[in-house]
Design a protein around this motif. Sequence first.
Motif, mmCIF file in Angstrom:
data_model
loop_
_atom_site.group_PDB
_atom_site.id
_atom_site.type_symbol
_atom_site.label_atom_id
_atom_site.label_comp_id
_atom_site.label_asym_id
_atom_site.label_seq_id
_atom_site.Cartn_x
_atom_site.Cartn_y
_atom_site.Cartn_z
ATOM 1 N N THR A 233 2.476 4.148 5.056
ATOM 2 C CA THR A 233 1.085 4.482 5.325
ATOM 3 C C THR A 233 0.720 4.095 6.761
ATOM 4 O O THR A 233 1.438 3.321 7.403
ATOM 5 C CB THR A 233 0.157 3.735 4.352
ATOM 6 N N PRO A 234 -0.422 4.587 7.271
ATOM 7 C CA PRO A 234 -0.860 4.187 8.611
ATOM 8 C C PRO A 234 -1.039 2.671 8.753
ATOM 9 O O PRO A 234 -0.764 2.114 9.809
ATOM 10 C CB PRO A 234 -2.192 4.926 8.782
ATOM 11 N N ALA A 235 -1.479 2.006 7.695
ATOM 12 C CA ALA A 235 -1.640 0.552 7.752
ATOM 13 C C ALA A 235 -0.291 -0.140 7.929
ATOM 14 O O ALA A 235 -0.181 -1.131 8.654
ATOM 15 C CB ALA A 235 -2.332 0.052 6.485
ATOM 16 N N ILE A 236 0.741 0.365 7.276
ATOM 17 C CA ILE A 236 2.070 -0.225 7.394
ATOM 18 C C ILE A 236 2.635 0.024 8.789
ATOM 19 O O ILE A 236 3.250 -0.858 9.391
ATOM 20 C CB ILE A 236 3.007 0.308 6.300
ATOM 21 N N SER B 78 2.500 -4.048 15.319
ATOM 22 C CA SER B 78 1.983 -5.349 15.725
ATOM 23 C C SER B 78 3.058 -6.429 15.667
ATOM 24 O O SER B 78 3.199 -7.243 16.589
ATOM 25 C CB SER B 78 0.811 -5.715 14.815
ATOM 26 N N GLU C 204 8.302 -5.456 5.584
ATOM 27 C CA GLU C 204 8.108 -4.046 5.230
ATOM 28 C C GLU C 204 9.401 -3.427 4.700
ATOM 29 O O GLU C 204 9.387 -2.638 3.762
ATOM 30 C CB GLU C 204 7.605 -3.247 6.438
ATOM 31 N N ALA D 146 0.867 0.356 11.520
ATOM 32 C CA ALA D 146 0.134 -0.551 12.406
ATOM 33 C C ALA D 146 0.665 -1.983 12.279
ATOM 34 O O ALA D 146 0.823 -2.692 13.279
ATOM 35 C CB ALA D 146 -1.351 -0.510 12.089
ATOM 36 N N SER D 147 0.954 -2.405 11.055
ATOM 37 C CA SER D 147 1.492 -3.742 10.825
ATOM 38 C C SER D 147 2.858 -3.908 11.490
ATOM 39 O O SER D 147 3.123 -4.916 12.149
ATOM 40 C CB SER D 147 1.608 -3.992 9.320
ATOM 41 N N MET E 281 0.842 -1.190 0.000
ATOM 42 C CA MET E 281 0.000 0.000 0.000
ATOM 43 C C MET E 281 0.879 1.242 0.000
ATOM 44 O O MET E 281 1.846 1.323 0.742
ATOM 45 C CB MET E 281 -0.908 -0.009 1.221
#
Length: 140
Positions: free
Chosen positions: A58-61, A67, A117, A63-64, A51
């Motif tokens: 990005t915010p999703a990365i 985690s 990532e 967060a991933s 993404m």
Amino acid sequence: VMAAPVSCAPCCAPCSAPLALARRPRSLRSPTLTGKVRATRGTYESGEAPMGGPGQCTPAIVASMTSKIKQELETSDVDVQPSADASCVAITVVSELFEGKDDIKRQRLVYKAIWEEMSTTLHAVDELHLRTPTERDSLQ
């Protein structure tokens, strides 16, 4: 006067290149000369496209990554902050797993957790602050 042909290596046929330029050590050869192809930023192992594209955090990365670091280092004290241009991140982790480990071993633990990532989307980790709970408490 022309120089006599010299062998680049015992197994090579004679050539007319000067001896100093005849053969460079393998460690100094560029990847293109050895036929190796550099790894490029592509998709995740699951097949989905990263993404935001290469170099975009990005915010999703975020967060991933958070985690994965929490799970790998068995801690809840993880902070991942993207840079202003979203190409790098700053990571702060406090974990008991860092006890007795030098900085390099601590960094390896974090990089192992976020390898996916790093190899696909993230450009770089700008800052790493890796501490044990005791080290964190002594700074406050």
